[in-house]
Design an enzyme around this catalytic site. Structure first.
Site, PDB file in Angstrom:
ATOM      1  N   HIS A   1      47.137  26.160 -10.069  1.00  0.00           N
ATOM      2  CA  HIS A   1      47.831  24.930 -10.476  1.00  0.00           C
ATOM      3  C   HIS A   1      48.657  25.243 -11.723  1.00  0.00           C
ATOM      4  CE1 HIS A   1      48.526  20.979 -12.199  1.00  0.00           C
ATOM      5  NE2 HIS A   1      48.341  20.494 -10.981  1.00  0.00           N
TER       6      HIS A   1
ATOM      7  N   GLU B   1      54.943  22.083  -6.486  1.00  0.00           N
ATOM      8  CA  GLU B   1      54.880  21.071  -7.548  1.00  0.00           C
ATOM      9  C   GLU B   1      55.788  21.482  -8.698  1.00  0.00           C
ATOM     10  OE1 GLU B   1      50.869  18.887  -7.590  1.00  0.00           O
ATOM     11  OE2 GLU B   1      50.518  20.844  -8.450  1.00  0.00           O
TER      12      GLU B   1
HETATM   13  P1  PGA Z   1      50.796  13.989 -10.952  1.00  0.00           P
HETATM   14  O1  PGA Z   1      50.009  15.379 -10.844  1.00  0.00           O
HETATM   15  O2  PGA Z   1      50.735  13.343  -9.588  1.00  0.00           O
HETATM   16  O3  PGA Z   1      50.055  13.202 -12.004  1.00  0.00           O
HETATM   17  O4  PGA Z   1      52.187  14.310 -11.356  1.00  0.00           O
HETATM   18  C1  PGA Z   1      50.176  16.185  -9.706  1.00  0.00           C
HETATM   19  C2  PGA Z   1      49.372  17.459  -9.856  1.00  0.00           C
HETATM   20  O5  PGA Z   1      49.262  17.989 -10.969  1.00  0.00           O
HETATM   21  O6  PGA Z   1      48.833  17.972  -8.867  1.00  0.00           O
END
Ligand code: PGA
Length: 253
Positions: free
Chosen positions: A100, A172
């Protein structure tokens, strides 16, 4: 066309006490009883300390999979404060988030090391979910594709083709995580099609699911989930309340 299953994974990060976690799971289970979730994999990634209690609550019977936010890359050993893949599997965890962006940034996790984690997770019979995504400066410099390619290839080129076939990817963009600045639908489409093409070209992998994550919520998710090559979402903030998570579930069933 091969049908790719849909996924909705809630990442709780370092939020919720044990009691709050239990209340959420009970509430979500109650809400899920009313709908047919076949075809959708629903996962919740609570902090490590709550995994065991939630596993007992779910008893493997609910349509909710238990996901861990991280694990160590070695089988076992003198690694104070760490948790192994085997320990997670032994309490009923079914998947693990790998790399992540918050771990890449704060814990300096890098690609080769993440490949080892994927190997451990798969060897323990769990599903790895490999995260990638560029920072704002990379996007502003036009380097977003190169950065994501580099993140994925350093990890995926260090594992076997069989292992690769069992990885799920989450795209992401770092600038969209927890900021409310969701990526435009054009950016989502471009990046998901870029990753899909890259996986095919580089590894001959056709059916790797690619989830989107970053400020995804019930107000903006419909358009995102409808984009080609988006197999669902990895959700932070909007996964902390059972009602908003449930609204996202409804968009995918
Ligand atoms: P968020 O986080 O939906 O709060 O932007 C997503 C993630 O870190 O997986």
């Amino acid at each position: 066309m091969t049908h790719i299953k849909k996924y909705l994974i809630g990442n709780w990060k370092m939020y919720k006490t044990l009691q709050e976690s239990i209340d959420f799971i009970k509430e979500l289970s109650r809400l899920l009883e009313k709908i047919d979730t076949k075809g959708l994999t629903i996962g919740i990634a609570p902090p490590f300390v709550h995994l065991s209690a939630i596993a007992n609550l779910l008893e493997g019977k609910q349509p909710i999979q238990l996901i861990a936010q991280n694990c160590h890359h070695e089988v076992e050993g003198a690694f104070t404060g760490e948790v192994s893949a085997h320990m997670l599997a032994a309490i009923g965890v079914q998947g693990v988030l790998i790399g992540h962006s918050e771990r890449r940034i704060f814990e300096k996790e890098n690609g080769v090391f993440l490949a080892k984690k994927i190997t451990r997770v798969l060897a323990s019979g769990m599903q790895p979910l490999l995260c990638c995504g560029e920072r704002l400066e990379d996007r502003n410099n036009g380097n977003h594709e190169a950065v994501v390619r580099e993140q994925l290839t350093t990890t995926l080129s260090s594992i076997t083709p069989d292992e690769r076939a069992n990885v799920t990817i989450a795209y992401e963009p770092v600038w969209a995580i927890g900021t409310g600045a969701v990526a435009s639908l054009t950016a989502v489409k471009e990046m998901h099609s870029f990753i899909k093409a890259m996986m095919l070209e580089q590894y001959g992998a056709r059916n790797i699911p690619i989830l989107y994550g970053g400020s995804c919520n019930p107000k903006n998710a419909k358009g995102i989930f409808e984009c080609p090559n988006v197999a669902g979402g990895l959700i932070g903030s909007a996964s902390l309340a059972a009602n908003s998570f449930m609204e996202l579930v409804k968009l995918l069933v």
